[in-house]
Structure formats: structure tokens, C-alpha cells
Design a protein around this motif. Structure first.
Motif, mmCIF file in Angstrom:
data_model
loop_
_atom_site.group_PDB
_atom_site.id
_atom_site.type_symbol
_atom_site.label_atom_id
_atom_site.label_comp_id
_atom_site.label_asym_id
_atom_site.label_seq_id
_atom_site.Cartn_x
_atom_site.Cartn_y
_atom_site.Cartn_z
ATOM 1 N N MET A 172 0.828 -1.202 0.000
ATOM 2 C CA MET A 172 0.000 0.000 0.000
ATOM 3 C C MET A 172 0.862 1.251 0.000
ATOM 4 O O MET A 172 1.926 1.296 0.599
ATOM 5 N N ARG A 173 0.360 2.265 -0.662
ATOM 6 C CA ARG A 173 1.035 3.553 -0.676
ATOM 7 C C ARG A 173 0.651 4.340 0.576
ATOM 8 O O ARG A 173 -0.238 3.951 1.312
ATOM 9 N N LYS A 174 1.293 5.476 0.794
ATOM 10 C CA LYS A 174 1.049 6.267 1.994
ATOM 11 C C LYS A 174 -0.391 6.733 2.120
ATOM 12 O O LYS A 174 -0.888 6.927 3.219
ATOM 13 N N ASP A 175 -1.060 6.901 0.996
ATOM 14 C CA ASP A 175 -2.452 7.367 1.042
ATOM 15 C C ASP A 175 -3.452 6.217 1.212
ATOM 16 O O ASP A 175 -4.663 6.427 1.155
ATOM 17 N N GLY A 176 -2.962 5.001 1.447
ATOM 18 C CA GLY A 176 -3.831 3.859 1.689
ATOM 19 C C GLY A 176 -4.415 3.241 0.432
ATOM 20 O O GLY A 176 -5.433 2.570 0.484
ATOM 21 N N THR A 177 -3.751 3.449 -0.692
ATOM 22 C CA THR A 177 -4.242 2.910 -1.952
ATOM 23 C C THR A 177 -3.235 1.955 -2.567
ATOM 24 O O THR A 177 -2.077 1.893 -2.158
ATOM 25 N N LEU A 178 -3.705 1.232 -3.558
ATOM 26 C CA LEU A 178 -2.882 0.258 -4.265
ATOM 27 C C LEU A 178 -3.151 0.428 -5.749
ATOM 28 O O LEU A 178 -4.305 0.486 -6.162
ATOM 29 N N ARG A 179 -2.108 0.542 -6.540
ATOM 30 C CA ARG A 179 -2.249 0.628 -7.992
ATOM 31 C C ARG A 179 -2.195 -0.784 -8.579
ATOM 32 O O ARG A 179 -1.818 -1.736 -7.906
ATOM 33 N N PHE A 180 -2.564 -0.933 -9.844
ATOM 34 C CA PHE A 180 -2.622 -2.260 -10.455
ATOM 35 C C PHE A 180 -1.263 -2.953 -10.440
ATOM 36 O O PHE A 180 -1.179 -4.149 -10.162
ATOM 37 N N GLY A 181 -0.194 -2.247 -10.716
ATOM 38 C CA GLY A 181 1.146 -2.844 -10.691
ATOM 39 C C GLY A 181 1.498 -3.407 -9.322
ATOM 40 O O GLY A 181 2.109 -4.473 -9.217
ATOM 41 N N ASP A 182 1.094 -2.696 -8.279
ATOM 42 C CA ASP A 182 1.325 -3.175 -6.914
ATOM 43 C C ASP A 182 0.498 -4.429 -6.637
ATOM 44 O O ASP A 182 0.962 -5.356 -5.982
ATOM 45 N N PHE A 183 -0.726 -4.439 -7.148
ATOM 46 C CA PHE A 183 -1.609 -5.596 -6.973
ATOM 47 C C PHE A 183 -1.010 -6.832 -7.653
ATOM 48 O O PHE A 183 -0.966 -7.911 -7.078
ATOM 49 N N VAL A 184 -0.521 -6.649 -8.868
ATOM 50 C CA VAL A 184 0.102 -7.759 -9.601
ATOM 51 C C VAL A 184 1.317 -8.272 -8.835
ATOM 52 O O VAL A 184 1.507 -9.485 -8.690
ATOM 53 N N SER A 185 2.131 -7.378 -8.313
ATOM 54 C CA SER A 185 3.299 -7.792 -7.532
ATOM 55 C C SER A 185 2.887 -8.616 -6.319
ATOM 56 O O SER A 185 3.508 -9.644 -6.014
ATOM 57 N N SER A 186 1.847 -8.176 -5.638
ATOM 58 C CA SER A 186 1.398 -8.914 -4.454
ATOM 59 C C SER A 186 0.869 -10.301 -4.828
ATOM 60 O O SER A 186 1.164 -11.281 -4.149
ATOM 61 N N VAL A 187 0.116 -10.400 -5.924
ATOM 62 C CA VAL A 187 -0.409 -11.699 -6.358
ATOM 63 C C VAL A 187 0.733 -12.619 -6.802
ATOM 64 O O VAL A 187 0.742 -13.810 -6.484
ATOM 65 N N LEU A 188 1.704 -12.083 -7.515
ATOM 66 C CA LEU A 188 2.847 -12.898 -7.933
ATOM 67 C C LEU A 188 3.630 -13.422 -6.733
ATOM 68 O O LEU A 188 4.035 -14.590 -6.711
ATOM 69 N N HIS A 189 3.836 -12.566 -5.733
ATOM 70 C CA HIS A 189 4.547 -13.012 -4.546
ATOM 71 C C HIS A 189 3.745 -14.072 -3.779
ATOM 72 O O HIS A 189 4.325 -15.026 -3.259
ATOM 73 N N LEU A 190 2.432 -13.934 -3.749
ATOM 74 C CA LEU A 190 1.606 -14.969 -3.114
ATOM 75 C C LEU A 190 1.707 -16.268 -3.900
ATOM 76 O O LEU A 190 1.779 -17.355 -3.290
ATOM 77 N N SER A 191 1.715 -16.190 -5.209
ATOM 78 C CA SER A 191 1.826 -17.388 -6.047
ATOM 79 C C SER A 191 3.122 -18.133 -5.772
ATOM 80 O O SER A 191 3.142 -19.359 -5.668
#
Length: 75
Positions: A51-70
Motif C-alpha cells: 500500500m502507498r502512503k495514502d492507503g491505496t494500491l495501484r494495479f502494478g502493486d496488486f500484480v506484484s502482491s499476487v505474484l509473490h503470493l503465487s
């Protein structure tokens, strides 16, 4: 690439007004849609990491999180 399109659809389904910005409180639902049912502890770690400082997540960050979970769960 099919997975990427699927993740993009799930991400957009959970963004407010389809803006491309995911709020922290919607991350669990978006991850559940792509197949990850996470406990609060794992979700907290992901939130702190992506998450960014403003409490949001961009699509690239979401993809990174899903890849790391995978990779972490060997899926």
C-alpha cells in the motif's frame, strides 16, 4: 497472460468507481476473487508492503502482491 487479464478484471471490480485505485479495505475482496483467502496476519503484511502512503494500491502493486503470493504458496 490469461492470468494477468483475470487479475486486471478482479482489480477493477473492487476499485471505487473503476478509477484504477484500490483502497486498502478492499484488498481482501480482490485477492479472494483471484483465489487467495488470507488470514488477517498475512493480509496485514501485504498491506504494509504494497500500500502507498495514502492507503491505496495501484494495479502494478496488486500484480506484484499476487505474484509473490503465487510464489510463496507454490501455486
Amino acid at each position: 497472460m490469461c492470468s494477468l487479464k483475470y487479475w486486471q478484471t478482479a482489480f477493477k471490480n473492487h476499485t471505487k468507481e473503476k478509477t484504477g485505485i484500490l483502497r486498502a479495505e478492499r484488498l481482501r475482496d480482490a485477492l479472494l476473487e483471484v483465489g487467495y483467502q488470507l488470514n488477517t496476519e498475512v493480509l496485514s503484511v501485504l498491506t504494509l508492503r504494497y500500500m502507498r502512503k495514502d492507503g491505496t494500491l495501484r494495479f502494478g502493486d496488486f500484480v506484484s502482491s499476487v505474484l509473490h503470493l503465487s510464489i510463496a504458496f507454490n501455486i
